[in-house]
Design a protein around this motif. Structure first.
Motif, PDB file in Angstrom:
ATOM      1  N   SER A 266       0.847  -1.130   0.205  1.00 26.23           N
ATOM      2  CA  SER A 266       0.075   0.027   0.153  1.00 26.23           C
ATOM      3  C   SER A 266       0.929   1.142   0.080  1.00 26.23           C
ATOM      4  O   SER A 266       1.687   1.339   0.924  1.00 26.23           O
ATOM      5  N   TRP A 267       0.661   2.047  -0.927  1.00 24.56           N
ATOM      6  CA  TRP A 267       1.556   3.402  -1.065  1.00 24.56           C
ATOM      7  C   TRP A 267       1.044   4.466  -0.196  1.00 24.56           C
ATOM      8  O   TRP A 267      -0.187   4.395   0.363  1.00 24.56           O
ATOM      9  N   SER A 268       1.795   5.427  -0.122  1.00 29.19           N
ATOM     10  CA  SER A 268       1.284   6.397   1.009  1.00 29.19           C
ATOM     11  C   SER A 268      -0.031   7.303   0.404  1.00 29.19           C
ATOM     12  O   SER A 268      -0.453   8.057   1.098  1.00 29.19           O
ATOM     13  N   ASP A 269      -0.161   7.326  -0.891  1.00 29.20           N
ATOM     14  CA  ASP A 269      -1.264   7.882  -1.390  1.00 29.20           C
ATOM     15  C   ASP A 269      -2.606   7.100  -1.478  1.00 29.20           C
ATOM     16  O   ASP A 269      -3.518   7.645  -1.770  1.00 29.20           O
ATOM     17  N   GLY A 270      -2.429   6.005  -0.822  1.00 32.67           N
ATOM     18  CA  GLY A 270      -3.485   5.352  -0.638  1.00 32.67           C
ATOM     19  C   GLY A 270      -3.702   4.097  -1.593  1.00 32.67           C
ATOM     20  O   GLY A 270      -4.765   3.175  -1.422  1.00 32.67           O
ATOM     21  N   THR A 271      -3.155   4.118  -2.833  1.00 31.69           N
ATOM     22  CA  THR A 271      -3.125   2.967  -3.618  1.00 31.69           C
ATOM     23  C   THR A 271      -2.482   1.729  -3.342  1.00 31.69           C
ATOM     24  O   THR A 271      -1.628   1.838  -2.555  1.00 31.69           O
ATOM     25  N   THR A 272      -2.890   0.672  -3.948  1.00 35.35           N
ATOM     26  CA  THR A 272      -2.318  -0.673  -3.602  1.00 35.35           C
ATOM     27  C   THR A 272      -1.467  -1.081  -5.064  1.00 35.35           C
ATOM     28  O   THR A 272      -2.211  -0.759  -5.990  1.00 35.35           O
ATOM     29  N   GLU A 273      -0.556  -1.972  -4.971  1.00 35.03           N
ATOM     30  CA  GLU A 273       0.067  -2.434  -5.981  1.00 35.03           C
ATOM     31  C   GLU A 273       0.460  -3.780  -5.632  1.00 35.03           C
ATOM     32  O   GLU A 273       0.906  -4.219  -4.831  1.00 35.03           O
ATOM     33  N   ALA A 274       0.450  -4.783  -6.994  1.00 37.35           N
ATOM     34  CA  ALA A 274       0.922  -6.048  -6.755  1.00 37.35           C
ATOM     35  C   ALA A 274       2.315  -6.075  -6.968  1.00 37.35           C
ATOM     36  O   ALA A 274       2.902  -5.458  -7.974  1.00 37.35           O
ATOM     37  N   ILE A 275       3.290  -6.775  -6.214  1.00 41.48           N
ATOM     38  CA  ILE A 275       4.445  -6.550  -6.290  1.00 41.48           C
ATOM     39  C   ILE A 275       5.092  -8.031  -6.038  1.00 41.48           C
ATOM     40  O   ILE A 275       4.675  -8.876  -5.220  1.00 41.48           O
ATOM     41  N   ASP A 276       5.892  -8.557  -6.996  1.00 37.59           N
ATOM     42  CA  ASP A 276       6.470  -9.830  -6.976  1.00 37.59           C
ATOM     43  C   ASP A 276       7.679 -10.105  -6.038  1.00 37.59           C
ATOM     44  O   ASP A 276       7.767 -11.088  -5.336  1.00 37.59           O
ATOM     45  N   ALA A 277       8.357  -8.869  -5.870  1.00 38.33           N
ATOM     46  CA  ALA A 277       9.649  -9.216  -4.934  1.00 38.33           C
ATOM     47  C   ALA A 277       9.763  -7.664  -4.276  1.00 38.33           C
ATOM     48  O   ALA A 277       9.775  -6.762  -5.128  1.00 38.33           O
ATOM     49  N   ILE A 278      10.273  -7.780  -3.128  1.00 37.85           N
ATOM     50  CA  ILE A 278      10.579  -6.549  -2.437  1.00 37.85           C
ATOM     51  C   ILE A 278      12.198  -6.694  -1.914  1.00 37.85           C
ATOM     52  O   ILE A 278      12.566  -7.927  -1.193  1.00 37.85           O
ATOM     53  N   ILE A 279      13.099  -5.880  -2.078  1.00 33.52           N
ATOM     54  CA  ILE A 279      14.377  -6.062  -1.770  1.00 33.52           C
ATOM     55  C   ILE A 279      14.762  -4.736  -0.918  1.00 33.52           C
ATOM     56  O   ILE A 279      14.645  -3.734  -1.229  1.00 33.52           O
ATOM     57  N   PHE A 280      15.116  -5.290   0.579  1.00 31.31           N
ATOM     58  CA  PHE A 280      15.391  -4.166   1.496  1.00 31.31           C
ATOM     59  C   PHE A 280      16.901  -3.861   1.658  1.00 31.31           C
ATOM     60  O   PHE A 280      17.669  -4.825   1.644  1.00 31.31           O
ATOM     61  N   ALA A 281      17.457  -2.518   1.139  1.00 30.17           N
ATOM     62  CA  ALA A 281      18.721  -2.119   1.180  1.00 30.17           C
ATOM     63  C   ALA A 281      18.804  -1.186   2.293  1.00 30.17           C
ATOM     64  O   ALA A 281      19.124  -0.007   2.059  1.00 30.17           O
ATOM     65  N   THR A 282      18.702  -1.753   3.542  1.00 36.63           N
ATOM     66  CA  THR A 282      18.294  -0.937   4.734  1.00 36.63           C
ATOM     67  C   THR A 282      19.607  -0.994   5.600  1.00 36.63           C
ATOM     68  O   THR A 282      19.388  -0.632   6.869  1.00 36.63           O
ATOM     69  N   GLY A 283      20.687  -1.220   5.303  1.00 36.27           N
ATOM     70  CA  GLY A 283      21.816  -1.266   5.925  1.00 36.27           C
ATOM     71  C   GLY A 283      22.213  -2.468   6.931  1.00 36.27           C
ATOM     72  O   GLY A 283      21.461  -3.493   6.631  1.00 36.27           O
ATOM     73  N   TYR A 284      22.968  -2.471   7.731  1.00 32.91           N
ATOM     74  CA  TYR A 284      23.416  -3.687   8.700  1.00 32.91           C
ATOM     75  C   TYR A 284      23.800  -2.804  10.062  1.00 32.91           C
ATOM     76  O   TYR A 284      23.886  -1.556  10.378  1.00 32.91           O
ATOM     77  N   ARG A 285      23.842  -3.806  10.993  1.00 32.02           N
ATOM     78  CA  ARG A 285      24.049  -3.329  12.276  1.00 32.02           C
ATOM     79  C   ARG A 285      25.321  -4.190  12.772  1.00 32.02           C
ATOM     80  O   ARG A 285      25.557  -5.391  12.225  1.00 32.02           O
ATOM     81  N   PRO A 286      26.339  -3.670  13.672  1.00 30.17           N
ATOM     82  CA  PRO A 286      27.217  -4.418  14.184  1.00 30.17           C
ATOM     83  C   PRO A 286      27.070  -6.086  14.458  1.00 30.17           C
ATOM     84  O   PRO A 286      26.218  -6.310  15.266  1.00 30.17           O
ATOM     85  N   HIS A 287      28.000  -6.988  13.869  1.00 33.92           N
ATOM     86  CA  HIS A 287      27.773  -8.380  14.046  1.00 33.92           C
ATOM     87  C   HIS A 287      28.738  -8.820  15.165  1.00 33.92           C
ATOM     88  O   HIS A 287      29.756  -9.398  15.063  1.00 33.92           O
ATOM     89  N   VAL A 288      28.276  -8.495  16.506  1.00 36.94           N
ATOM     90  CA  VAL A 288      29.097  -8.735  17.668  1.00 36.94           C
ATOM     91  C   VAL A 288      28.308  -9.504  18.808  1.00 36.94           C
ATOM     92  O   VAL A 288      28.685  -9.238  19.870  1.00 36.94           O
ATOM     93  N   ASP A 289      27.489 -10.649  18.498  1.00 40.45           N
ATOM     94  CA  ASP A 289      26.544 -11.182  19.294  1.00 40.45           C
ATOM     95  C   ASP A 289      27.532 -12.031  20.365  1.00 40.45           C
ATOM     96  O   ASP A 289      27.095 -12.276  21.446  1.00 40.45           O
ATOM     97  N   TYR A 290      28.696 -12.253  19.899  1.00 43.20           N
ATOM     98  CA  TYR A 290      29.481 -13.224  20.623  1.00 43.20           C
ATOM     99  C   TYR A 290      30.482 -12.383  21.992  1.00 43.20           C
ATOM    100  O   TYR A 290      30.740 -12.946  22.930  1.00 43.20           O
ATOM    101  N   LEU A 291      30.049 -10.815  21.956  1.00 45.45           N
ATOM    102  CA  LEU A 291      30.390 -10.353  23.024  1.00 45.45           C
ATOM    103  C   LEU A 291      29.259 -10.211  24.252  1.00 45.45           C
ATOM    104  O   LEU A 291      29.498  -9.399  25.248  1.00 45.45           O
TER     105      LEU A 291
END
Length: 375
Positions: A266-291
């Motif tokens: 659903s887009w911000s103008d209220g319309t909807t659109e069928a989408i086959d694939a969504i790719i998030f390029a939204t960054g990363y977080r530190p990978h330090v769970d072992y600490l």
């Protein structure tokens, strides 16, 4: 804790290799533990078309320039080959296929590093150099669990052929988002979804690459406090082709969608659109769970200043975004951060700053490479 104990470097990518080189120069004994098959970091797992945004001349670790044309923009596989050669040239104990699962403080000082195969290794100090690629950030939006299409982070994207003829949304306003969306637009119906308009930086100014001017003006070394005030939003390095594609509608951009639907968004103008694939390029977080056993993380982020832990002496970090400068988590900048961190770690290990390891000689090529004004 004794001076015979090694400094254990967790991660064998660009940050870990830079740390190993700096540890030798500081008179320490580094041991590199890398979870992967060989010490080239996450580079083999990036998408196939990835190219550096800085020329080879500005994209090196201390002591070894890229071979070939210094003005070219190395591709992913070029970087893999470069890191492989860099690791081979180091006189360092590098242990691949050795995943660290926990780091604990040791009674009397120092640390115990636990690996997945059950080993327990003492260390006078620890370098967390695992970067962030292993911890992609995927936001959660309304209706996300009901979406039936292909949903993934760009960390899991490889090549465009799987998306031929499909309707695709790429989320993000940074270099990876725009580069991947532009690549996909040649054979798919692509929309770039962002919260704000894309901000561009020219890749070349006055006939010279942007990184020439960053180095000339010292902007690459500006401290975090200044950079984070100036660079508040993602920017895209561009020769002009990305801006032209967006302005012309070849690569449509829309304000970020507000929710998922079972078959799309659903887009911000209220319309909807069928989408086959969504790719998030939204960054990363530190990978330090072992600490986690050290209680040194604040909601997953290290408590540190300039890469030096504020909670545990002898614990340092490398490869964090804006750790000390604009270039901290890049090939061109991590070497400076490594030297800074190892000076602090050597002082902790011995009670005084340590000089360069006696007998460690530079070749003429290495000396030229490390001279001011050279990569």
């Amino acid at each position: 804790m004794t001076e015979l104990d090694p400094v254990i470097i967790i991660g064998g990518g660009q940050s870990g290799l830079a740390a190993a080189r700096a540890a030798l120069d500081a008179g320490l004994r580094p041991v590199v533990l890398h979870a992967g098959a060989e010490p080239v970091g996450s580079w083999p797992d990036y998408y196939d078309s990835l190219a550096l945004f800085s020329p080879a001349h500005y994209s090196t670790l201390p002591g070894m320039p890229f071979d070939g044309d210094p003005d070219r923009y190395p591709h992913r596989d070029d970087v893999v080959d470069y890191l492989r050669r860099y690791a081979d040239a180091l006189d360092v104990d590098i242990r691949s296929r050795t995943r660290v699962v926990a780091v604990r403080a040791r009674v009397g000082g120092g640390y115990l590093v636990h690996t997945e195969n059950g080993d327990e290794m003492p260390a006078v100090g620890v370098v967390a150099a695992t970067g962030s690629f292993g911890n992609p950030y995927l936001p959660t939006l309304n209706g996300q669990g009901e979406y039936g299409g292909d949903l993934r982070h760009v960390a899991d994207y490889r090549r465009p052929d799987a998306y031929d003829g499909k309707r695709v949304v790429v989320v993000g306003a940074g270099n990876s988002a725009v580069q991947v969306a532009y690549e996909l637009a040649a054979s798919a119906r692509v929309t770039l979804a962002t919260r704000e308009p894309i901000r561009f930086l020219p890749q070349r100014i006055g006939g010279r690459d942007l990184h020439h001017w960053l180095r000339l003006t010292g902007s690459d070394r500006l401290p975090r406090a200044i950079i984070t005030r100036v660079v508040r939003n993602a920017t895209v390095l561009d020769t002009g082709r990305y801006r032209e594609a967006i302005d012309s509608g070849e690569l449509p951009r829309r304000d970020m969608f507000t929710a998922f639907t079972p078959d799309g968004v659903s887009w911000s103008d209220g319309t909807t659109e069928a989408i086959d694939a969504i790719i998030f390029a939204t960054g990363y977080r530190p990978h330090v769970d072992y600490l986690a056993p050290l209680d040194t993380l604040d909601r997953g982020k290290p408590r540190q200043v300039g890469g030096i832990s504020t909670t545990h002496p002898g614990l340092v970090y490398l490869g964090l975004e804006f750790q000390r400068s604009f270039a901290s988590n890049t090939l061109r900048g991590v070497g400076r951060d490594a030297a800074h961190a190892m000076t602090a770690l050597a002082a902790h290990a011995t009670g005084r700053p340590r000089l360069r390891r006696p007998g460690r000689q530079r070749t003429a090529a290495q000396s030229r490479a490390e001279a001011p004004g050279r990569p």
